[in-house]
Design an enzyme around this catalytic site. Structure first.
Site, PDB file in Angstrom:
ATOM      1  N   ARG A  79      -3.498  19.558   5.259  1.00 48.85           N
ATOM      2  CA  ARG A  79      -4.990  19.104   4.657  1.00 48.85           C
ATOM      3  C   ARG A  79      -5.900  19.851   5.491  1.00 48.85           C
ATOM      4  NH1 ARG A  79      -6.572  14.813   5.753  1.00 48.85           N
ATOM      5  NH2 ARG A  79      -4.834  13.955   6.912  1.00 48.85           N
ATOM      6  N   TYR A 218      -0.702  23.115  -0.653  1.00 47.55           N
ATOM      7  CA  TYR A 218       0.167  22.186   0.181  1.00 47.55           C
ATOM      8  C   TYR A 218      -0.401  20.885   0.167  1.00 47.55           C
ATOM      9  CZ  TYR A 218       3.343  21.004   4.078  1.00 47.55           C
ATOM     10  OH  TYR A 218       4.218  20.605   4.857  1.00 47.55           O
ATOM     11  N   GLY A 219       0.642  19.896   0.031  1.00 44.67           N
ATOM     12  CA  GLY A 219       0.249  18.591   0.234  1.00 44.67           C
ATOM     13  C   GLY A 219      -0.975  17.996  -0.350  1.00 44.67           C
ATOM     14  N   GLY A 220      -1.658  17.242   0.207  1.00 43.95           N
ATOM     15  CA  GLY A 220      -2.967  16.422  -0.081  1.00 43.95           C
ATOM     16  C   GLY A 220      -3.928  17.447  -0.549  1.00 43.95           C
ATOM     17  N   LYS A 227      -4.300  12.113  -2.009  1.00 44.13           N
ATOM     18  CA  LYS A 227      -5.253  11.645  -1.434  1.00 44.13           C
ATOM     19  C   LYS A 227      -6.632  11.808  -2.324  1.00 44.13           C
ATOM     20  CE  LYS A 227      -3.091  10.303   1.909  1.00 44.13           C
ATOM     21  NZ  LYS A 227      -2.297  10.886   2.910  1.00 44.13           N
ATOM     22  N   HIS A 247      -5.202   3.606   2.495  1.00 40.49           N
ATOM     23  CA  HIS A 247      -4.269   4.457   2.927  1.00 40.49           C
ATOM     24  C   HIS A 247      -3.324   3.530   3.797  1.00 40.49           C
ATOM     25  CE1 HIS A 247      -3.162   8.186   5.809  1.00 40.49           C
ATOM     26  NE2 HIS A 247      -2.562   8.185   4.940  1.00 40.49           N
ATOM     27  N   SER A 269      -2.737   9.478   9.226  1.00 38.51           N
ATOM     28  CA  SER A 269      -1.438  10.357   8.727  1.00 38.51           C
ATOM     29  C   SER A 269      -0.872  10.670  10.159  1.00 38.51           C
ATOM     30  CB  SER A 269      -2.356  11.631   8.386  1.00 38.51           C
ATOM     31  OG  SER A 269      -3.322  11.310   7.105  1.00 38.51           O
ATOM     32  N   CYS A 271       1.330   8.837  11.700  1.00 37.19           N
ATOM     33  CA  CYS A 271       1.264   7.739  12.674  1.00 37.19           C
ATOM     34  C   CYS A 271       2.093   6.696  12.410  1.00 37.19           C
ATOM     35  CB  CYS A 271      -0.290   7.266  13.083  1.00 37.19           C
ATOM     36  SG  CYS A 271      -1.083   8.595  13.873  1.00 37.19           S
ATOM     37  N   LYS A 273       3.609   5.186   8.964  1.00 36.25           N
ATOM     38  CA  LYS A 273       3.532   4.326   7.969  1.00 36.25           C
ATOM     39  C   LYS A 273       5.134   4.434   7.160  1.00 36.25           C
ATOM     40  CE  LYS A 273      -0.161   6.305   5.791  1.00 36.25           C
ATOM     41  NZ  LYS A 273      -0.323   6.958   7.054  1.00 36.25           N
ATOM     42  N   THR A 274       5.352   5.848   6.969  1.00 33.42           N
ATOM     43  CA  THR A 274       6.614   5.953   6.147  1.00 33.42           C
ATOM     44  C   THR A 274       7.835   5.288   7.215  1.00 33.42           C
ATOM     45  OG1 THR A 274       5.934   7.908   5.271  1.00 33.42           O
ATOM     46  CG2 THR A 274       8.407   7.636   5.462  1.00 33.42           C
ATOM     47  N   ASP A 294       2.426   5.128   1.649  1.00 26.70           N
ATOM     48  CA  ASP A 294       1.058   5.775   1.861  1.00 26.70           C
ATOM     49  C   ASP A 294      -0.212   5.196   1.325  1.00 26.70           C
ATOM     50  OD1 ASP A 294       0.128   8.399   3.599  1.00 26.70           O
ATOM     51  OD2 ASP A 294      -0.153   9.053   1.443  1.00 26.70           O
ATOM     52  N   SER A 386       5.652  19.704   8.528  1.00 27.95           N
ATOM     53  CA  SER A 386       6.635  19.885   7.693  1.00 27.95           C
ATOM     54  C   SER A 386       7.100  18.745   6.872  1.00 27.95           C
ATOM     55  CB  SER A 386       7.958  20.540   8.174  1.00 27.95           C
ATOM     56  OG  SER A 386       8.537  19.639   9.081  1.00 27.95           O
ATOM     57  N   ARG A 387       7.416  18.398   5.662  1.00 28.25           N
ATOM     58  CA  ARG A 387       7.718  17.398   4.921  1.00 28.25           C
ATOM     59  C   ARG A 387       8.657  17.408   3.970  1.00 28.25           C
ATOM     60  NH1 ARG A 387       3.190  13.476   5.286  1.00 28.25           N
ATOM     61  NH2 ARG A 387       1.829  14.400   6.769  1.00 28.25           N
TER      62      ARG A 387
HETATM   63  N1  LIG Z   1       7.220   6.705  19.497  1.00 25.61           N
HETATM   64  C1  LIG Z   1       7.032   6.341  18.002  1.00 25.61           C
HETATM   65  N2  LIG Z   1       6.998   7.196  16.998  1.00 25.61           N
HETATM   66  C2  LIG Z   1       6.909   6.718  15.750  1.00 25.61           C
HETATM   67  C3  LIG Z   1       6.773   5.527  15.541  1.00 25.61           C
HETATM   68  N3  LIG Z   1       7.036   5.354  13.959  1.00 25.61           N
HETATM   69  C4  LIG Z   1       6.859   6.629  13.500  1.00 25.61           C
HETATM   70  N4  LIG Z   1       6.605   7.553  14.691  1.00 25.61           N
HETATM   71  C5  LIG Z   1       7.031   9.030  14.422  1.00 25.61           C
HETATM   72  O1  LIG Z   1       5.510   9.315  14.153  1.00 25.61           O
HETATM   73  C6  LIG Z   1       5.577  10.505  13.093  1.00 25.61           C
HETATM   74  C7  LIG Z   1       4.928  10.157  12.094  1.00 25.61           C
HETATM   75  O2  LIG Z   1       5.584   9.206  11.198  1.00 25.61           O
HETATM   76  P1  LIG Z   1       5.423   8.670   9.698  1.00 25.61           P
HETATM   77  O3  LIG Z   1       6.062   7.508   9.548  1.00 25.61           O
HETATM   78  O4  LIG Z   1       6.091   9.907   8.873  1.00 25.61           O
HETATM   79  O5  LIG Z   1       3.915   8.761   9.839  1.00 25.61           O
HETATM   80  P2  LIG Z   1       2.659   8.278   8.207  1.00 25.61           P
HETATM   81  O6  LIG Z   1       1.831   7.431   8.722  1.00 25.61           O
HETATM   82  O7  LIG Z   1       3.662   7.962   7.054  1.00 25.61           O
HETATM   83  O8  LIG Z   1       2.200  10.084   7.966  1.00 25.61           O
HETATM   84  P3  LIG Z   1       1.450  10.399   6.812  1.00 25.61           P
HETATM   85  O9  LIG Z   1       2.619  10.644   5.518  1.00 25.61           O
HETATM   86  O10 LIG Z   1       0.950  11.662   7.145  1.00 25.61           O
HETATM   87  O11 LIG Z   1       0.393   9.345   6.289  1.00 25.61           O
HETATM   88  C8  LIG Z   1       6.990  10.764  13.035  1.00 25.61           C
HETATM   89  O12 LIG Z   1       7.167  11.749  13.850  1.00 25.61           O
HETATM   90  C9  LIG Z   1       7.721   9.554  13.483  1.00 25.61           C
HETATM   91  O13 LIG Z   1       9.048   9.951  13.891  1.00 25.61           O
HETATM   92  C10 LIG Z   1       7.099   4.372  16.349  1.00 25.61           C
HETATM   93  O14 LIG Z   1       7.337   3.362  16.310  1.00 25.61           O
HETATM   94  N5  LIG Z   1       7.254   5.133  17.747  1.00 25.61           N
HETATM   95  O1  LIG Z   2      -2.025  14.065   2.144  1.00 27.92           O
HETATM   96  C1  LIG Z   2      -0.888  14.853   2.818  1.00 27.92           C
HETATM   97  O2  LIG Z   2      -0.952  16.061   2.965  1.00 27.92           O
HETATM   98  C2  LIG Z   2      -0.133  13.860   3.604  1.00 27.92           C
HETATM   99  C3  LIG Z   2      -0.470  12.599   4.017  1.00 27.92           C
HETATM  100  O3  LIG Z   2       0.194  11.601   3.490  1.00 27.92           O
HETATM  101  C4  LIG Z   2      -1.459  12.553   4.787  1.00 27.92           C
HETATM  102  O4  LIG Z   2      -1.981  13.507   5.521  1.00 27.92           O
HETATM  103  O5  LIG Z   2      -1.644  11.390   5.243  1.00 27.92           O
HETATM  104 MN   LIG Z   3      -0.855   9.731   4.454  1.00 24.96          MN
END
Ligand SMILES: Nc1nc2c(ncn2[C@@H]2O[C@H](COP(=O)(O)OP(=O)(O)OP(=O)(O)O)[C@@H](O)[C@H]2O)c(=O)[nH]1
Ligand SMILES: O=C([O-])CC(=O)C(=O)O
Ligand SMILES: [Mn+2]
Length: 604
Positions: A79, A218-220, A227, A247, A269, A271, A273-274, A294, A386-387
């Site tokens: 983004r 790309y993406g968002g 988003k 979010h 982002s 941090c 969530k997934t 998300d 990468s996603r």
């Molecule tokens: N050390 C640590 N890393 C974590 C933890 N949970 C997630 N991560 C790492 O943080 C990164 C992002 O995690 P996601 O769960 O994809 O984050 P998200 O908030 O869904 O991201 P967006 O899709 O960008 O909104 C990945 O590399 C994970 O491996 C945790 O509890 N501890």
């Molecule tokens: O919007 C995107 O490209 C991916 C996403 O979830 C974020 O950045 O929070």
């Molecule tokens: Mn997100």
């Protein structure tokens, strides 16, 4: 002047007058070779993916059915927050956290960019619905795009196609979402695998509920249901109509007594969530099911409780760090295929790999830039942003009620960020306003999800800094009012978590991932009134023995460090929070200043 008929513009499969007029206007402006109405069928998917393979954009994967590797242009990987605008009529309505330009001025700039920008390409018309089309007021959108990649990805991420167009009838409201790669093809000009433009604009017109995007695929930036619609435009709708567009992930938690709870959590982002949404608990008897990873749209039900719904239909998840040890449910989801992997590495036997998938990297890979890669290479094999793009229905722990249009009642909301210091593993807000203060002052290190420096601590209120479609001061006010207008006993309880605190050696203090179930357990026991807590200046924190750390490979000092509230660290936050709040002037609700005073006096 003679007008040449554009194939596909006549004989449209709808009589929706406003839609037809808009598609015609945009086709006449952008002059594509043809207009294609996306029906969402398998045949169409075959045609589009074949075209992407022929263009060199997609590489079919041997090891995953109906799945593709894709590499973007290295200049189009995330983004672009500095190119994202909220073009409200009044500049004050965009507020100090958004870029702004006068809507008419922006339209004239972008109209010139759009003029002829689809030359040599196809304009796809994608009717989509965010959330179930069975909803009382289905949230329609229509994306126009010249990118086949966007069509294939939107088919995963949202409900799209003929049944949506039919449900739109002749006059249902929809969000017009215009997208172009900004890469017209002259006659005879060869295409590139990832067309895009160096000029990028991601623009929201909040009053018109309209989106214009240009230059990125790309993406968002390009999947406009995500988003742009579900957060920036929807947050404005939510302000006007008394609901919340956030979010946030949504998960269902079942305790050993088979009692179920729903939790929503906002982390910036990349941090976590997934990962939290798909968590595999390490403590016996607890179960997590996924509803969303998300975005959450939350409305109050007749019973006075806050109900959350995931408007999306797929997962657009961060690949690096996703592995069988960290997120086995994501691995099971993508193993079923029907997925697109962008900017990861390709294995020699036709599969994908990225950092963190396995402990041992393969001996040889093709990296995301198409170069040979070995474990000795200096660069990462995969881009940090990468996603994987994969249908949520393939998630093996999907909660059956994930597509219930009325949503699920939320018991707790977690806010969290990526902070090396200061923020304890978990703390509980004293009340709603204190929780809003936690959200409004949330801070996190920047990540690769947006272009720009990574690892810089910034305020990211409610994990929504790049996504609030109006003045963030008004947005805080909307949260405060939400608390005022509803029965406090039925509001979700608010918590603040930090999985990313470090020890002196720079290592993570908390093991994270599945072990985060221990924090969820404490949260639930707080709701039930069965877990102890100590009151600190920043909220209620677990007592040393109220957090279940049995079987965890951590010393009691380490647990203490993870939970510690150090007044000297918090005192350093005060001037930063003060400076942050001053940005909003009169727009900042006075309760936020009150909360800051409470914090100061508790730290004194
Ligand atoms: N050390 C640590 N890393 C974590 C933890 N949970 C997630 N991560 C790492 O943080 C990164 C992002 O995690 P996601 O769960 O994809 O984050 P998200 O908030 O869904 O991201 P967006 O899709 O960008 O909104 C990945 O590399 C994970 O491996 C945790 O509890 N501890
Ligand atoms: O919007 C995107 O490209 C991916 C996403 O979830 C974020 O950045 O929070
Ligand atoms: Mn997100």
């Amino acid at each position: 002047m003679t007008t040449v008929a554009t194939p596909g513009l006549e004989n449209a499969p709808t009589t929706h007058a406003r839609l037809l007029a808009w598609v015609r206007e945009m086709a006449e402006l952008t002059t594509p070779d043809q207009v294609v109405w996306v029906d969402g069928s398998d045949d169409e998917w075959e045609r589009l993916t074949r075209k992407l393979v022929d263009a060199g954009t997609f590489t079919p994967l041997e090891k995953k059915p109906n799945s593709f590797h894709c590499a973007s242009d290295p200049r189009d990987v995330a983004r672009v927050e500095d190119r994202t605008y909220i073009c409200s009529v009044d500049e004050a309505d965009a507020g100090p956290t958004n870029n702004w330009m006068d809507p008419n001025e922006m339209k004239s700039v972008m109209t010139e960019l759009y003029r002829g920008c689809m030359r040599g390409r196809t304009m796809y018309v994608i009717p989509f619905c965010m959330g179930p089309v069975e909803a009382e007021n289905p949230m329609f959108g229509v994306e126009l795009t010249d990118s086949e990649y966007v069509v294939v990805s939107m088919r995963v991420m949202a409900r799209i196609g003929t049944h949506i167009l039919e449900a739109m009838g002749t006059d249902r409201p929809f969000v017009p979402a215009m997208h172009s790669l900004g890469a017209p093809l002259e006659p005879g000009q060869a295409d590139v695998p990832w067309p895009c433009s160096d000029t990028k604009y991601i623009v929201q017109f909040p009053e018109e509920r309209m989106i214009w995007s240009y230059g990125s695929g790309y993406g968002g930036n390009a999947l406009l249901g995500k988003k742009c619609y579900s957060l920036r435009i929807a947050s404005v709708m939510a302000r006007d109509e008394g609901w919340l567009a956030e979010h946030m992930l949504i998960l269902k938690l079942t305790n050993p007594q088979q009692k179920t709870y729903y939790i929503a959590a906002a982390f910036p982002s990349a941090c976590g969530k997934t990962n939290l949404a798909m968590l595999e608990p390490t403590i016996p008897g607890w179960k997590v099911e996924t509803l969303g990873d998300d975005i959450a749209w939350m409305r109050f039900g007749e019973d006075g409780r806050l109900y959350a719904l995931n408007p999306e239909y797929g997962l657009f998840g961060v690949a690096p760090g996703t592995g069988w040890d960290t997120n086995p449910n994501a691995m099971r989801t993508i193993d079923k295929g029907n997925s697109v992997f962008t900017n990861v590495a390709l294995t020699d036997d036709g599969d994908v790999w990225w950092e963190g998938m396995t402990d041992e990297p393969p001996a040889h890979l093709t990296d995301w830039k198409g170069r040979d890669w070995t474990p000795e290479s200096d660069e990462l094999s995969s881009h940090p942003n990468s996603r994987f793009c994969t249908p949520i229905t393939q998630c093996p722990i999907l909660a059956p009620e994930y597509d219930d249009p009325k949503g699920v009642p939320i018991s707790a909301i977690l806010f969290g960020g990526r902070r090396k210091t200061t923020i304890p593993l978990v703390s509980e807000a004293r009340d709603w306003n204190h929780g809003v203060f936690m959200g409004a002052t949330l801070s996190s290190e920047t990540t690769a999800a947006a272009t720009g420096a990574v690892g810089v601590v910034r305020r990211d209120p409610f994990a929504m800094l790049p996504f609030i479609g109006y003045n963030a001061g008004d947005y805080f006010g909307h949260w405060v009012n939400t608390g005022k207008q509803h029965d406090a006993s039925k509001l979700p309880k608010i918590f603040y978590v930090n999985w990313f605190r470090r020890d002196e050696d720079g290592g993570f203090l908390w093991p994270g991932f599945g072990e985060n179930s221990r924090v969820l357990k404490w949260v639930i026991e707080r709701l039930e009134g069965t877990a102890a807590a100590v009151e600190t200046p920043v909220g209620h924190v677990p007592t040393p023995d109220s957090l279940d750390v049995s079987g965890l490979d951590m010393t009691s000092e380490q647990v203490e460090q993870a939970l510690a509230v150090k007044p000297e660290e918090w005192r350093e936050e005060i001037p930063q929070i003060t400076e942050w709040f001053e940005k909003f002037g009169e727009k900042l609700p006075s309760t936020m200043w009150d909360e800051l005073e409470i914090l100061k006096s508790r730290l004194a």
